[in-house]
Write a protein that holds these residues in place. Structure first.
Motif, short mmCIF file in Angstrom:
data_model
loop_
_atom_site.label_atom_id
_atom_site.label_comp_id
_atom_site.label_asym_id
_atom_site.label_seq_id
_atom_site.Cartn_x
_atom_site.Cartn_y
_atom_site.Cartn_z
N LEU A 9 -10.22 4.22 0.23
CA LEU A 9 -10.11 4.41 1.67
C LEU A 9 -9.50 3.19 2.34
O LEU A 9 -8.65 3.29 3.23
N THR A 68 -9.87 10.38 -0.86
CA THR A 68 -10.07 8.95 -1.07
C THR A 68 -11.41 8.68 -1.72
O THR A 68 -12.27 9.55 -1.82
N THR A 69 -11.56 7.44 -2.15
CA THR A 69 -12.85 6.99 -2.62
C THR A 69 -13.27 5.81 -1.76
O THR A 69 -12.42 5.02 -1.33
N LEU A 119 0.95 1.94 11.01
CA LEU A 119 1.89 2.98 11.42
C LEU A 119 1.50 3.50 12.80
O LEU A 119 2.34 3.66 13.69
N LEU A 120 0.21 3.77 12.97
CA LEU A 120 -0.24 4.32 14.25
C LEU A 120 -0.05 3.31 15.37
O LEU A 120 0.39 3.66 16.47
N LEU A 155 -5.77 3.14 2.02
CA LEU A 155 -5.15 4.15 2.89
C LEU A 155 -5.13 3.65 4.33
O LEU A 155 -4.14 3.79 5.05
N VAL A 163 0.00 4.84 -1.90
CA VAL A 163 0.05 6.16 -1.27
C VAL A 163 0.97 7.08 -2.07
O VAL A 163 0.63 8.23 -2.36
N VAL A 180 -2.05 3.29 6.91
CA VAL A 180 -1.86 4.17 8.06
C VAL A 180 -2.02 3.44 9.40
O VAL A 180 -1.26 3.68 10.34
N SER A 194 0.81 -1.21 0.00
CA SER A 194 0.00 0.00 0.00
C SER A 194 0.85 1.26 0.00
O SER A 194 0.38 2.32 -0.39
N ILE A 209 2.52 12.08 9.36
CA ILE A 209 1.50 11.05 9.13
C ILE A 209 0.12 11.71 9.12
O ILE A 209 -0.70 11.46 8.24
N ASN A 218 -2.60 -5.83 -6.70
CA ASN A 218 -2.45 -4.38 -6.52
C ASN A 218 -2.02 -3.74 -7.83
O ASN A 218 -2.49 -2.67 -8.20
N LEU A 235 -4.71 12.96 2.13
CA LEU A 235 -5.16 11.86 1.28
C LEU A 235 -6.58 11.43 1.63
O LEU A 235 -7.36 11.07 0.76
#
Ligand code: SF4
Ligand code: SF4
Ligand code: SF4
Ligand code: SF4
Lengths: 427, 190
Positions: free
Chosen positions: A122, B39-40, A132-133, A125, A109, A129, A105, B28, B160, B35
């Motif tokens: 979404l 997004t969609t 990471l958090l 994303l 990004v 993310v 991913s 971040i 992907n 972003l």
């Protein structure tokens, strides 16, 4: 002159006309059936994985990471980590068939941030993310048992041997390079190298290109002895997680209470992530470390500049990975030096109706992107190398055995080596 | 005194860690937020635009799956129901027959059925189709272009990056929304 222009115009238009005929024109009339024949339908089936499934995956990702954090930090349960790993391999691996994973991913990004014409879903994303958090909060609990690649390697590391520290340090340069190139190729819309060269995804799909299958088997076999070879010496996402984990709010501890400096855990970690206590280290050595520190601090800008020029100057070769760039070069060689343009791509371009101008504009834009991008890649690599040098010279004083928060993947193996019991914890 | 000296590096480490955490959260949050707005809620899948496909044959060889997730589909409402089908028969065949040596399809995935004089119906047996585009090419070159390729989403694992898309010479493979995963050909009739 005008005639020349006309010929040129016709030449440019010709493919466009041909293109229309390419996919069939109506050469034969529709039949008029007398027997009452009805046209059958032939429609392809819908995707069995609906959109709802994608969001369920996100929920499961969060649940699995929370569970991993609980197992590693609270329950201190290696078994918990193992069983969670089994789940992740099954669900995120075999059921989800690997795609889109958090590692891949990062290319989506990059493409969404710097590329053109791509809207990031979404779900993708979130897959990028959320780990990471979690890593910033609890250390690399994602790596411990949630990442399907990591979990697969964790479960298949049967006899982990220790890799000498020097070899380990040398090899851990590769992920930085991999990360930088993956970002560059994704940002330019060229290709997703992380996905193409994912060694394990073929197992999850039970199908892969032959070369990747061989690579996958080799790495899996190596993984029996070398603990997590992909995570440590290849994974580009691991680079980011490594750095986030160093600053994590909480992190697992080797001992459940107070370290008694017994050295029993010293050799327990398969990633060389246990930093021994060094309270007895000589003052003299610390002073030497300080000198090394200033030296490497001064070296950082030099390395960055060097990286900028070395990688930056290879932009021409890097750009050839891009389809449009390589096609434009082929066409130009044909126009200017009469080198026959025989590739399928050139053939397809000639019959596509796309203009030369369009192709060359695209090439110029992409080449510019590659020129700037490879400069950044060089800066990044120089900086990383500099920081790596810097951190070897850092002589932190430790009075206990601590996990290196960047390298530790929270596998929980070291727990059982510690003789201290949780009951001994001083409040 | 000794205790204090031991505590100091730990305090410092704590401070560096907290500062670093905030410094890392900022980018971040910033980029993630930027972003997030763009997004969609949809997901993308890959599909072939049949009007751009040049029938090169890479669909068969470049899919990560074997056999390929790409299959041939038939828009009957474009078909001429020809006896001499350019998609079914090899070029230069003397007398029309259904023997394997005269068929274009390497796996015999096309079934020929007599409808009424002089019309024949051609049906793709999907289980046998390997997505090689030979029939599609034959039909485009000599027929009405009613045979065409699509990525079958029941089989496709939705990489992907579709490895065929990367290799497709006319770049005919695109991301399309999951809710409308096909780019079907429309019939000539009606
Ligand atoms: S280092 Fe990379 S491959 Fe390994 S567990 Fe972490 S994210 Fe997965
Ligand atoms: S939990 Fe961390 S420090 Fe302990 S063995 Fe695993 S990787 Fe090493
Ligand atoms: S690779 Fe592209 S041009 Fe070739 S058969 Fe597939 S869709 Fe058609
Ligand atoms: S997305 Fe993957 S599985 Fe689907 S057609 Fe492309 S290469 Fe094959």
């Amino acid at each position: 002159m005008r005639r020349l222009l006309l010929i040129l115009l016709v030449l440019i238009m010709l493919p466009a006309v041909w293109c229309d005929t390419l996919n069939g024109q109506q050469r034969f009339p529709m039949p008029e059936f007398e027997s009452g024949y009805e046209y059958p339908e032939h429609v392809p089936p819908p995707s069995p994985r609906g959109l709802a499934m994608e969001y369920i995956d996100v929920v499961l990702l969060v649940a699995a990471m929370s569970l991993a954090a609980w197992f590693a930090l609270r329950r201190r349960s290696r078994n918990g980590i193992i069983w969670l790993g089994v789940f992740s391999v099954i669900w995120f691996g075999f059921v989800r068939e690997g795609c889109v994973c958090s590692i891949g991913s990062l290319q989506n990004v990059s493409l969404a941030l710097f590329g053109t014409g791509y809207t990031i879903p979404l779900v993708v994303l979130l897959f990028f993310v959320l780990p990471l958090l979690f890593t910033l909060a609890f250390g690399r609990v994602f790596c411990s048992a949630v990442c399907p690649l990591g979990a697969l390697q964790e479960l298949t590391s049967v006899w982990p041997v220790k890799v000498p520290q020097r070899v380990e340090s040398a090899l851990s340069v590769i992920p930085y390079l991999y990360l930088a190139l993956a970002l560059l190729f994704a940002a330019t819309g060229s290709t997703f190298i992380i996905c193409r060269y994912d060694p394990y995804v073929g197992f999850f799909r039970l199908s892969a290109p032959f070369s990747m299958l061989i690579f996958g088997f080799l790495l899996l076999a190596a993984g029996l002895f070398i603990y997590r070879p992909y995570c440590r010496f290849l994974c580009p996402y691991g680079v980011i997680l490594n750095w986030l984990s160093r600053f994590s709010g909480k992190h697992l501890t080797i001992t459940p209470a107070e370290c008694i400096d017994c050295r029993l855990c010293g050799d327990a970690c398969p990633t060389n992530a246990i930093l021994p206590s060094n309270s007895e280290e000589k003052l003299q050595e610390r002073r030497k470390g300080r000198r090394l520190f200033t030296l490497s601090l001064a070296l950082i800008p030099i390395l960055m500049v060097a990286g900028y020029f070395i990688v930056g100057s290879s932009y021409y070769h890097l750009a050839s990975v891009n389809n449009d760039v390589s096609l434009a070069r082929e066409i130009r060689a044909w126009q200017e030096h009469q080198v026959p343009a025989t590739s399928r791509e050139a053939e397809a371009f000639m019959s596509s109706g796309r203009t030369y101008e369009d192709l060359f504009t695209s090439e110029a834009r992409l080449t510019g992107k590659f020129r700037r991008g490879s400069g950044y890649v060089g800066l990044f690599l120089g900086l990383s190398l500099g920081i790596a040098l810097l951190s070897t010279s850092l002589r932190e004083r430790r009075t206990e055995y601590l996990p290196h928060r960047g390298r530790c993947v929270s596998c929980a193996r070291c727990f059982e080596y510690c003789p201290v019991k949780a009951e001994n914890r001083k409040v | 005194m000794e205790d204090k000296r031991l505590l100091k590096p730990q305090k410092r480490r704590e401070f560096v860690r907290n500062a670093g955490r905030i410094a890392l959260l900022l980018p971040i949050g910033y980029y993630g937020g930027a972003l997030l707005k763009a997004t969609t809620a949809e997901a993308w899948v890959w599909q072939i635009d049949p009007y751009e496909c040049g029938q090169c044959g890479r669909c068969e060889t470049h899919c990560v799956l074997t056999p390929s997730a790409v299959k041939c589909y038939h828009q009957y409402q474009m078909c001429g129901y020809c006896d001499l089908c350019g998609g079914y028969l090899r070029q230069g065949i003397r007398n029309i027959n259904t023997g394997a040596e005269s068929q274009l399809c390497p796996t015999g995935a096309i079934k020929r059925t007599f409808i009424e004089d002089p019309y024949f119906e051609y049906t793709i047996i999907e289980e046998l189709c390997i997505g090689c585009a030979k029939c599609v090419k034959g039909c485009a070159d000599f027929g009405n272009g009613s045979l065409y390729l699509q990525i079958n989403h029941d089989i496709c694992v939705n990489c992907n990056e579709c490895s065929i898309a990367r290799a497709c010479p006319p770049q005919a493979i695109k991301r399309v929304p999951l809710s409308e995963p096909y780019l079907l050909k429309e019939g000539y009739g009606e």
